[in-house]
Design a protein around this motif. Structure first.
Motif, short mmCIF file in Angstrom:
data_model
loop_
_atom_site.label_atom_id
_atom_site.label_comp_id
_atom_site.label_asym_id
_atom_site.label_seq_id
_atom_site.Cartn_x
_atom_site.Cartn_y
_atom_site.Cartn_z
N ASN A 36 -9.30 4.77 7.37
CA ASN A 36 -8.49 4.87 6.86
C ASN A 36 -7.76 6.08 7.79
O ASN A 36 -6.61 6.64 7.82
CB ASN A 36 -8.31 5.46 5.18
CG ASN A 36 -8.05 4.61 4.26
OD1 ASN A 36 -7.19 3.91 4.03
ND2 ASN A 36 -9.13 3.36 4.24
N THR A 54 -4.64 7.82 10.05
CA THR A 54 -4.08 8.93 9.75
C THR A 54 -4.08 9.90 10.77
O THR A 54 -2.37 10.16 11.61
CB THR A 54 -4.73 9.88 8.76
OG1 THR A 54 -5.13 9.52 7.36
CG2 THR A 54 -4.55 11.20 8.51
N ASP A 75 0.81 -1.35 -0.33
CA ASP A 75 -0.26 0.23 0.02
C ASP A 75 0.98 0.71 0.66
O ASP A 75 1.37 1.12 0.97
CB ASP A 75 -0.67 0.16 1.28
CG ASP A 75 -2.11 1.50 1.21
OD1 ASP A 75 -1.61 2.04 0.34
OD2 ASP A 75 -2.95 1.27 1.77
N LEU A 127 -6.12 -2.97 6.74
CA LEU A 127 -6.50 -2.72 5.19
C LEU A 127 -5.18 -2.75 4.44
O LEU A 127 -5.72 -3.31 3.25
CB LEU A 127 -5.59 -1.10 5.59
CG LEU A 127 -7.07 -0.42 6.08
CD1 LEU A 127 -6.27 1.47 6.25
CD2 LEU A 127 -8.42 -0.06 5.50
N TYR A 160 0.85 5.31 2.45
CA TYR A 160 1.83 5.61 3.43
C TYR A 160 3.00 6.08 3.74
O TYR A 160 4.05 5.05 4.13
CB TYR A 160 1.16 4.61 4.75
CG TYR A 160 -0.56 4.89 5.16
CD1 TYR A 160 -1.06 6.01 5.57
CD2 TYR A 160 -0.67 3.44 4.01
CE1 TYR A 160 -2.29 5.84 5.78
CE2 TYR A 160 -2.51 3.51 4.42
CZ TYR A 160 -3.10 4.32 5.07
OH TYR A 160 -4.30 4.24 4.89
N LEU A 164 -4.59 -0.57 10.26
CA LEU A 164 -3.54 -0.71 9.55
C LEU A 164 -2.47 -2.01 8.58
O LEU A 164 -3.51 -2.49 7.10
CB LEU A 164 -1.83 -0.28 9.57
CG LEU A 164 -1.28 -0.10 8.00
CD1 LEU A 164 -1.46 0.85 6.93
CD2 LEU A 164 0.67 1.27 8.36
#
Length: 419
Positions: free
Chosen positions: A169, A173, A126, A200, A129, A197
């Motif tokens: 998400n 953050t 991903d 995700l 980030y 995370l």
């Protein structure tokens, strides 16, 4: 409320229906099958009752399993301070941070099948980030990645708005917005956003929602039929039965705890915890789960999940470490935590089989009171006399029951009733 509960159940059944058929392990808790001696059971019950009073909890559900001595599984108290409805062992509840261990189970289980590499950086899966371009999935589960806790920033907001639906998400953050202080003692820090995370990333790799991933990789293989990650919409924590109501004691304008009228947060959204703290279960499933966790049932033998344990803090005992989404306390392996309405802890010794799981239905005192209770119960059970023909474990725990009874009394937010 009934409509919301039904919707949550439909989601759980839909997840179960579309998942592949897994290899199912024995879901029963490997205990004694009989009762503890009366003196031991009274000690256990007195410990739970004292913790309920300290936490302002009207109810608790507890399971203690000692294969050499006996078992005790019980619901204590009532659903709330205003009802006479008794708490039963069939009731579901939110397991809070024990979800972290389950999410890391899924990660390592998938890694064992070659579908993901725990030592690759997050950016390999991903790219959203960039601050985590060098952090690995293993580090996220170990609590050593440069990401913090979203509840540090959002805890008060979540407590005041338990039915708000949060985007995972967004939670990540907020975790990335936390400054991780450098430490010369331990790189471990309590980073709930890291486990969100991980969830995700697992969704991105598998193309499935995290609720289905947890079902397919953890709950179904272990035969945990009363355990699920509900949908994000506000609903009581039903999976197969009725839910233990959850409350949160608050302070008045003068800063004093109001223990007789806690806020009812039973219907809080599971999105508050997501893949860090959103799962619901019952006491039998939780006991079976933590036994499997301690034994490494779902973790490949060559995964080195617990190879690099870190001290939990500068002032914590050397026997208390963290790695792989769990805590190790002496010979016990498990997790603990709190979410609005519930404080939960579960630990098991992979060698002796000693297992403890407990939930209090008031989160006002925080998470530590549940862990302290679990450690107190484990210490009591560890000293229970062995039945004829059975041997008690040779090694004990590096603490006494009295130490944690004192810790609970010290952290009490609600005083016992005056006589």
């Amino acid at each position: 409320m009934a409509a919301m509960a039904a919707a949550a159940l439909v989601v759980a059944l839909a997840v179960a229906g579309c998942a592949p058929t897994p290899t199912v392990h024995d879901a029963a808790v490997a205990g004694n099958g009989g009762d503890f001696a009366k003196d031991t059971q009274k000690q256990l019950q007195d410990a739970v009752t004292a913790a309920m009073t300290a936490a302002g909890a009207s109810g608790a559900i507890v399971g203690v399993w000692a294969p050499w001595a006996g078992d005790w599984v019980d619901g204590l108290g009532t659903q709330s301070t205003t009802t006479k409805t008794p708490v039963t062992t069939e009731m579901d509840f939110r397991v809070a941070d024990i979800t972290r261990a389950m999410t890391c189970d899924a990660l390592y289980h998938l890694a064992g099948d070659g579908r993901i590499d725990v030592d690759k950086p997050v950016s390999s899966y991903d790219s959203a980030y960039p601050d985590l371009r060098d952090a690995t999935l293993r580090q996220l589960c170990d609590g050593t990645a440069p990401i913090g806790s979203y509840r540090t920033m959002l805890g008060a907001t979540m407590a005041d708005n338990p039915t708000r639906v949060w985007d995972p998400n967004e939670l990540v953050t907020y975790g990335l917005g936390q400054t991780i202080p450098p430490s010369t003692v331990t790189p471990y820090h309590d980073a709930d956003a890291g486990y969100v995370l991980v969830g995700l990333v697992l969704e991105r790799v598998t193309g499935k929602p995290i609720a289905q991933i947890l079902h397919d990789e953890v709950f179904a293989p272990l035969g945990l039929s009363s355990t699920a990650l509900p949908g994000a919409k506000p609903a009581p924590p039903h999976t197969t039965g009725t839910a233990l109501q959850g409350f949160n004691s608050l302070k008045d304008a003068k800063g004093a705890w109001v223990c007789d009228k806690p806020a009812d947060v039973t219907d809080a959204s599971a999105s508050l915890g997501a893949s860090a703290a959103g799962v619901v279960s019952d006491i039998d499933d939780l006991g079976a789960y933590v036994q499997a966790l301690a034994k490494g049932t779902l973790t490949p033998k060559d995964a080195k999940r617990y190879a690099s344990p870190k001290p939990v803090g500068a002032d914590t005992p050397t026997w208390y470490t963290a790695a792989g989404g769990v805590y190790r306390a002496g010979s016990l392996i498990g997790q603990y935590g709190s979410v609005p309405g519930y404080a939960t802890a579960a630990y098991s010794d992979p060698r002796s089989g000693l297992t403890v799981a407990v939930v209090l239905n008031n989160s006002g005192a925080g998470a530590s009171i549940a862990q302290d209770l679990a450690f107190e119960l484990a210490a009591i059970a560890s000293k229970a006399p062995a039945e004829k023909g059975k041997d008690a474990p040779a090694a004990g725990l590096p603490w006494t029951a009295q130490q944690y009874a004192d810790a609970i009394a010290h952290s009490a937010i609600c005083a016992p009733p005056s006589k």
